[in-house]
Scaffold this active site. Structure first.
Site, PDB file in Angstrom:
ATOM      1  N   ASP A  70      39.626  35.052  44.378  1.00 24.64           N
ATOM      2  CA  ASP A  70      41.047  34.514  44.447  1.00 24.64           C
ATOM      3  C   ASP A  70      41.310  36.085  43.080  1.00 24.64           C
ATOM      4  O   ASP A  70      41.442  35.128  42.697  1.00 24.64           O
ATOM      5  CB  ASP A  70      41.570  33.605  43.968  1.00 24.64           C
ATOM      6  CG  ASP A  70      41.319  32.405  45.403  1.00 24.64           C
ATOM      7  OD1 ASP A  70      41.743  33.459  46.860  1.00 24.64           O
ATOM      8  OD2 ASP A  70      40.485  31.956  45.803  1.00 24.64           O
ATOM      9  N   ARG A  78      41.791  34.935  39.194  1.00 21.32           N
ATOM     10  CA  ARG A  78      40.258  34.273  38.204  1.00 21.32           C
ATOM     11  C   ARG A  78      39.529  35.504  37.291  1.00 21.32           C
ATOM     12  O   ARG A  78      39.290  34.589  36.078  1.00 21.32           O
ATOM     13  CB  ARG A  78      39.883  33.909  39.556  1.00 21.32           C
ATOM     14  CG  ARG A  78      39.796  33.688  40.906  1.00 21.32           C
ATOM     15  CD  ARG A  78      40.523  31.728  40.328  1.00 21.32           C
ATOM     16  NE  ARG A  78      41.075  31.523  41.694  1.00 21.32           N
ATOM     17  CZ  ARG A  78      41.977  30.913  41.505  1.00 21.32           C
ATOM     18  NH1 ARG A  78      42.270  30.482  40.955  1.00 21.32           N
ATOM     19  NH2 ARG A  78      42.150  29.741  42.590  1.00 21.32           N
ATOM     20  N   LYS A 175      46.278  35.639  54.432  1.00 14.11           N
ATOM     21  CA  LYS A 175      46.323  34.066  54.648  1.00 14.11           C
ATOM     22  C   LYS A 175      47.831  33.842  54.381  1.00 14.11           C
ATOM     23  O   LYS A 175      48.187  34.673  53.318  1.00 14.11           O
ATOM     24  CB  LYS A 175      45.267  33.528  53.141  1.00 14.11           C
ATOM     25  CG  LYS A 175      45.798  33.631  52.241  1.00 14.11           C
ATOM     26  CD  LYS A 175      44.831  33.632  50.699  1.00 14.11           C
ATOM     27  CE  LYS A 175      45.155  33.774  49.648  1.00 14.11           C
ATOM     28  NZ  LYS A 175      43.832  33.718  48.208  1.00 14.11           N
ATOM     29  N   HIS A 188      46.298  21.657  48.905  1.00 18.12           N
ATOM     30  CA  HIS A 188      45.373  21.085  48.696  1.00 18.12           C
ATOM     31  C   HIS A 188      45.359  19.541  48.394  1.00 18.12           C
ATOM     32  O   HIS A 188      44.553  18.788  47.732  1.00 18.12           O
ATOM     33  CB  HIS A 188      45.167  21.450  46.774  1.00 18.12           C
ATOM     34  CG  HIS A 188      44.978  23.077  46.640  1.00 18.12           C
ATOM     35  ND1 HIS A 188      45.749  24.017  47.098  1.00 18.12           N
ATOM     36  CD2 HIS A 188      44.196  24.044  46.765  1.00 18.12           C
ATOM     37  CE1 HIS A 188      45.571  24.975  46.729  1.00 18.12           C
ATOM     38  NE2 HIS A 188      44.660  25.442  46.905  1.00 18.12           N
ATOM     39  N   ASP A 258      39.873  27.755  55.066  1.00 21.99           N
ATOM     40  CA  ASP A 258      39.914  27.742  53.635  1.00 21.99           C
ATOM     41  C   ASP A 258      38.636  25.993  52.843  1.00 21.99           C
ATOM     42  O   ASP A 258      38.678  25.893  53.759  1.00 21.99           O
ATOM     43  CB  ASP A 258      41.681  26.926  52.999  1.00 21.99           C
ATOM     44  CG  ASP A 258      42.650  26.641  52.075  1.00 21.99           C
ATOM     45  OD1 ASP A 258      41.443  27.303  51.722  1.00 21.99           O
ATOM     46  OD2 ASP A 258      43.286  27.244  51.740  1.00 21.99           O
TER      47      ASP A 258
END
Length: 349
Positions: A70, A78, A175, A188, A258
């Site tokens: 990501d 990241r 996405k 999440h 995901d």
């Protein structure tokens, strides 16, 4: 280094806990059910270390595992040391407002080329970007990850960013299909529910039409329930993935789930049931992150079912052909965009 094992790619993309491969990590990554690995911040010390890690991962087996990350920019980047620090993608939308859409398109292509060059030099095959959710002002988990609120602007900027990535051999993932920006819930932490009918969701779908037409190789569905159309979250929904994405939009690339460990995904049951539900709906690459026990259970389940995913080789990165003399001007353009965005919104980046 021993010769790589000959082993078809499996449907799972898993992770590892640190910046180096342990013996148990090598064993997991050589499991027949695994087809890829996703890198998180904990795996990324700097560019040199990531290059060495990717080289070791690619040497484990043939065909090589797909290495993803990501690396959107802003708060979702990241790897930060030894590469360009990109601003949030909302900076491109702001550039469209302040400097005009043509200039923003140029910046998006520069962004994509520079991102593609840097990640391909490290051996990364796949970046989970662009995020083409619309900025409705209600989703904190999306927020400045969104390019803009106008679907036309989002589609234009995202397609040009992707074209720059593609030019440098880096694969991308659009996405979160069919759109996560108009709902406050964070998948999440919960299963968000979007109550809007299809005619209102059409605006969210417009950027996906644009990216499919541009040739994006992978799309990630949202762990969101669009209850006016299907009781299942999009990532488990044949309606969304087969009827809308495949049939209506004409998408022929790879559908990437995901993370099946997220709270928005757990309603399907145990990890084995989540794997089956995602595969049945049409996902080909399944992410299972931050849960080694769940990954091991899913691997055993896929082995029992003798599952493989040969099309994942479509996501392997290609050689990056950039002219190195252009890199300094590209980095200067992104740094100017970053500084202007930070100043405009008083946000440290």
């Amino acid at each position: 280094m021993p010769n790589p094992i000959e082993l078809a790619l499996g449907p799972l993309m898993v992770d590892i806990p640190g910046p180096i491969l342990r013996a148990v990590d090598r064993e997991r990554l050589q499991h027949p059910a695994v087809g890829g690995i996703i890198l998180f911040s904990r795996n990324c010390v700097d560019a040199v270390q990531v290059r060495e890690l990717c080289s070791e991962i690619h040497a484990l087996r043939q065909p090589q595992l797909i290495i993803g990350i990501d690396q959107e920019g802003g708060r979702v980047q990241r790897l930060r040391e030894g590469v360009t620090r990109f601003p949030p993608q909302a900076s491109l939308g702001w550039a469209a407002e302040s400097d005009g859409l043509d200039r923003a398109r140029d910046l998006a292509e520069i962004w994509g080329e520079l991102l593609g060059y840097e990640l391909r030099q490290l051996g990364i095959d796949l970046d989970f970007t662009p995020c083409i959710d619309l900025d409705s002002g209600v989703s904190s988990v999306i927020g400045d990850r969104a390019l803009h609120s106008d679907p036309y602007i989002v589609g234009e900027l995202a397609s040009h960013l992707w074209q720059g990535m593609d030019r440098q051999g880096l694969n991308g993932v659009a996405k979160h299909f069919p759109g996560h920006g108009n709902i406050a819930g964070d998948s999440h932490l919960e299963l968000p529910i979007d109550l809007r009918p299809l005619d209102e969701l059409e605006e969210d779908l417009r950027p996906f039409h644009r990216l499919v037409a541009a040739g994006i190789p992978a799309i990630m569905p949202a762990h969101v329930q669009y209850s006016a159309l299907d009781e299942l979250p999009a990532g488990y929904s044949s309606y969304w993935l087969q009827k809308v994405l495949r049939a209506d939009l004409g998408f022929t690339g790879i559908i990437v789930s995901d993370d099946l460990s997220m709270a928005g995904a757990v309603g399907a049951g145990r990890i084995e049931q989540r794997v089956d539900a995602a595969l049945a709906a049409g996902c080909e690459l399944l992410l299972i992150c931050n849960d080694e026990a769940a990954a091991d259970q899913a691997m055993q389940h896929c082995l029992t079912r003798k599952l493989c995913a040969p099309r994942l080789t479509l996501l392997r990165g290609q050689d990056s052909p950039i002219d190195p003399t252009r890199l300094s001007s590209y980095r200067a353009a992104i740094e100017e965009l970053r500084e202007r965005f930070a100043k405009r919104f008083a946000k440290p980046l």
